[in-house]
Design a protein around this motif. Structure first.
Motif, PDB file in Angstrom:
ATOM      1  N   GLU A 177     -30.283  26.374  37.611  1.00  0.00           N
ATOM      2  CA  GLU A 177     -31.826  26.240  38.445  1.00  0.00           C
ATOM      3  C   GLU A 177     -32.410  25.147  37.757  1.00  0.00           C
ATOM      4  O   GLU A 177     -32.863  25.141  36.498  1.00  0.00           O
ATOM      5  N   ARG A 178     -32.954  24.249  38.690  1.00  0.00           N
ATOM      6  CA  ARG A 178     -33.834  23.081  38.133  1.00  0.00           C
ATOM      7  C   ARG A 178     -34.863  22.888  39.167  1.00  0.00           C
ATOM      8  O   ARG A 178     -34.760  23.095  40.296  1.00  0.00           O
ATOM      9  N   LYS A 179     -36.002  22.539  38.816  1.00  0.00           N
ATOM     10  CA  LYS A 179     -37.228  22.268  39.268  1.00  0.00           C
ATOM     11  C   LYS A 179     -37.532  20.682  39.256  1.00  0.00           C
ATOM     12  O   LYS A 179     -37.518  20.332  38.163  1.00  0.00           O
ATOM     13  N   PHE A 180     -38.245  20.037  40.177  1.00  0.00           N
ATOM     14  CA  PHE A 180     -38.610  18.601  40.145  1.00  0.00           C
ATOM     15  C   PHE A 180     -39.846  18.469  40.952  1.00  0.00           C
ATOM     16  O   PHE A 180     -40.213  19.156  41.883  1.00  0.00           O
ATOM     17  N   ASN A 181     -40.465  17.606  40.423  1.00  0.00           N
ATOM     18  CA  ASN A 181     -42.081  17.344  41.014  1.00  0.00           C
ATOM     19  C   ASN A 181     -41.872  15.866  41.656  1.00  0.00           C
ATOM     20  O   ASN A 181     -41.039  14.785  41.185  1.00  0.00           O
ATOM     21  N   ILE A 182     -42.455  15.483  42.737  1.00  0.00           N
ATOM     22  CA  ILE A 182     -42.344  14.286  43.518  1.00  0.00           C
ATOM     23  C   ILE A 182     -43.673  13.801  43.424  1.00  0.00           C
ATOM     24  O   ILE A 182     -44.583  14.711  44.046  1.00  0.00           O
ATOM     25  N   TYR A 183     -43.936  12.597  42.842  1.00  0.00           N
ATOM     26  CA  TYR A 183     -45.215  12.156  42.902  1.00  0.00           C
ATOM     27  C   TYR A 183     -45.481  10.919  43.791  1.00  0.00           C
ATOM     28  O   TYR A 183     -44.264  10.294  43.841  1.00  0.00           O
ATOM     29  N   ASN A 227     -14.601  26.339  40.053  1.00  0.00           N
ATOM     30  CA  ASN A 227     -13.248  25.923  40.421  1.00  0.00           C
ATOM     31  C   ASN A 227     -13.322  24.496  41.110  1.00  0.00           C
ATOM     32  O   ASN A 227     -12.601  24.474  42.247  1.00  0.00           O
ATOM     33  N   LYS A 228     -14.009  23.525  40.471  1.00  0.00           N
ATOM     34  CA  LYS A 228     -14.243  22.396  41.233  1.00  0.00           C
ATOM     35  C   LYS A 228     -14.647  22.435  42.631  1.00  0.00           C
ATOM     36  O   LYS A 228     -14.749  21.463  43.506  1.00  0.00           O
ATOM     37  N   LYS A 229     -15.646  23.450  43.072  1.00  0.00           N
ATOM     38  CA  LYS A 229     -16.224  23.471  44.200  1.00  0.00           C
ATOM     39  C   LYS A 229     -17.696  23.759  43.616  1.00  0.00           C
ATOM     40  O   LYS A 229     -18.094  24.402  42.860  1.00  0.00           O
ATOM     41  N   TYR A 230     -18.678  23.264  44.863  1.00  0.00           N
ATOM     42  CA  TYR A 230     -20.134  23.473  44.323  1.00  0.00           C
ATOM     43  C   TYR A 230     -21.001  23.978  45.661  1.00  0.00           C
ATOM     44  O   TYR A 230     -20.380  23.662  46.767  1.00  0.00           O
ATOM     45  N   ASN A 231     -21.844  24.598  45.378  1.00  0.00           N
ATOM     46  CA  ASN A 231     -22.821  25.118  46.507  1.00  0.00           C
ATOM     47  C   ASN A 231     -24.165  24.537  45.882  1.00  0.00           C
ATOM     48  O   ASN A 231     -24.568  25.050  44.522  1.00  0.00           O
ATOM     49  N   TYR A 232     -25.039  24.020  46.615  1.00  0.00           N
ATOM     50  CA  TYR A 232     -26.254  23.490  46.119  1.00  0.00           C
ATOM     51  C   TYR A 232     -27.312  23.693  47.007  1.00  0.00           C
ATOM     52  O   TYR A 232     -27.521  23.498  48.318  1.00  0.00           O
ATOM     53  N   GLU A 233     -28.309  24.566  46.753  1.00  0.00           N
ATOM     54  CA  GLU A 233     -29.348  25.213  47.483  1.00  0.00           C
ATOM     55  C   GLU A 233     -30.978  24.347  46.881  1.00  0.00           C
ATOM     56  O   GLU A 233     -30.982  24.501  45.749  1.00  0.00           O
ATOM     57  N   PHE A 234     -31.578  24.015  48.116  1.00  0.00           N
ATOM     58  CA  PHE A 234     -32.743  23.533  47.670  1.00  0.00           C
ATOM     59  C   PHE A 234     -33.978  23.916  48.503  1.00  0.00           C
ATOM     60  O   PHE A 234     -33.506  24.130  49.829  1.00  0.00           O
ATOM     61  N   ILE A 235     -35.183  24.042  48.145  1.00  0.00           N
ATOM     62  CA  ILE A 235     -36.254  24.158  48.740  1.00  0.00           C
ATOM     63  C   ILE A 235     -37.414  23.047  48.436  1.00  0.00           C
ATOM     64  O   ILE A 235     -37.698  22.964  47.455  1.00  0.00           O
ATOM     65  N   ILE A 236     -37.788  22.396  49.332  1.00  0.00           N
ATOM     66  CA  ILE A 236     -39.003  21.380  49.305  1.00  0.00           C
ATOM     67  C   ILE A 236     -40.114  22.107  49.784  1.00  0.00           C
ATOM     68  O   ILE A 236     -40.240  22.324  50.962  1.00  0.00           O
ATOM     69  N   ILE A 248     -42.016   8.905  42.561  1.00  0.00           N
ATOM     70  CA  ILE A 248     -41.539   9.145  41.216  1.00  0.00           C
ATOM     71  C   ILE A 248     -41.048  10.361  41.141  1.00  0.00           C
ATOM     72  O   ILE A 248     -41.801  11.454  41.642  1.00  0.00           O
ATOM     73  N   ILE A 249     -39.858  10.878  40.653  1.00  0.00           N
ATOM     74  CA  ILE A 249     -39.542  12.245  40.805  1.00  0.00           C
ATOM     75  C   ILE A 249     -39.142  12.491  39.002  1.00  0.00           C
ATOM     76  O   ILE A 249     -38.325  11.763  38.551  1.00  0.00           O
ATOM     77  N   ASN A 250     -39.931  13.562  38.746  1.00  0.00           N
ATOM     78  CA  ASN A 250     -39.446  14.001  37.440  1.00  0.00           C
ATOM     79  C   ASN A 250     -39.052  15.600  37.311  1.00  0.00           C
ATOM     80  O   ASN A 250     -39.704  16.196  38.263  1.00  0.00           O
ATOM     81  N   GLU A 251     -38.250  15.908  36.492  1.00  0.00           N
ATOM     82  CA  GLU A 251     -37.911  17.344  36.290  1.00  0.00           C
ATOM     83  C   GLU A 251     -38.895  18.101  35.623  1.00  0.00           C
ATOM     84  O   GLU A 251     -39.548  17.585  34.755  1.00  0.00           O
ATOM     85  N   ILE A 252     -39.019  19.307  35.993  1.00  0.00           N
ATOM     86  CA  ILE A 252     -40.211  20.124  35.477  1.00  0.00           C
ATOM     87  C   ILE A 252     -39.454  20.858  34.365  1.00  0.00           C
ATOM     88  O   ILE A 252     -38.417  22.019  34.733  1.00  0.00           O
TER      89      ILE A 252
END
Length: 249
Positions: free
Chosen positions: A28-34, A56-65, A244-248
């Motif tokens: 889990e990661r969070k980012f701020n957009i400035y 197993n070399k497969k990915y699932n990526y969920e995101f909320i903006i 600018i995008i920085n990780e929280i």
């Protein structure tokens, strides 16, 4: 006492279980957009919450903006999406879904891929393609969605150490991101990778684009100059507007 047969079964189970666990990652990661304009301090305009699952070399990526502060020069966006794909050098999508609200209008994009080619596109509501620069079927070969593009940027190795060219298609706009310069800042102990964004199709003539990834005069990705080359930040400029995008942490 454990028999020889049972001993080897035990070793096999331990070994395979360890490898299975090693191939599974949840992050889990969070980012701020400035947004920043001249003579004005940067303003936090959006937040992105992400969950990455790798197995197993497969990915699932969920995101909320989520939009935060209202500013006139950036369109407010609130949305939720998910992308599934395979890891083959880079994160390559197999299906992508994104539902969002912009300018108080609800929109939905869905794309499916077969052998790195976009096979199906759903845009709701429909838009008039005659008003946009042309996007041919050939231009969709080898493309990735914007969320997979961002996911690749978080990993220095996935960018080919800032040498890869990324072909991006968001269901409407088609552009390339081409790295051109790599600079090391010894004072900040960072690596700065500069790239050009080349608009290829899906744009209106003289369109003023104020979303984060739609159009940029330049792009810069910053990594820590350490063993892991950790992601430090993303910068892009569109006219007088700097993103600018920085990780929280």
């Amino acid at each position: 006492m454990m028999s020889i047969k049972n001993f080897f079964i035990y070793i096999f189970l331990v070994f395979t279980t360890a490898n299975t666990l090693a191939d599974t990652i949840d992050q889990e990661r969070k980012f701020n957009i400035y947004a920043k304009i001249p003579l004005v301090p940067k303003i936090s305009v959006m937040e992105i919450d992400t969950i990455l699952n790798i197995e197993n070399k497969k990915y699932n990526y969920e995101f909320i903006i989520k939009s935060k502060n209202i500013v006139e020069f950036i369109n407010q966006v609130n949305g939720k999406g998910t992308v599934n794909g395979v890891i083959n050098g880079i994160y390559s999508p197999t299906d992508y879904k994104y539902r969002y609200t912009r300018k108080k209008k609800e929109k939905y994009v869905e794309m499916s891929y077969v052998n790195n080619v976009v096979k199906e596109i759903i845009n709701l509501p429909l838009f008039d393609k005659s008003e946009l620069s042309f996007v041919s079927d050939d231009m969709l070969v080898g493309t990735i969605d914007p969320s997979s593009f961002f996911l690749n940027l978080l990993n220095y190795e996935k960018t080919g150490k800032c040498k890869n060219k990324f072909k991006v298609f968001d269901g409407k706009r088609r552009y390339d991101v081409v790295f051109k310069n790599i600079n090391t800042d010894n004072k900040k102990n960072t690596i700065e990778c500069e790239a050009d964004q080349i608009r290829l199709g899906g744009y209106k003539k003289d369109e003023k684009i104020s979303d984060v990834f739609g159009a940029s005069d330049y792009i810069k990705i910053i990594y820590a100059n350490n063993t892991n080359k950790d992601f430090v930040g993303y910068e892009a400029k569109n006219g007088s507007i700097k993103i600018i995008i920085n990780e929280i942490k």
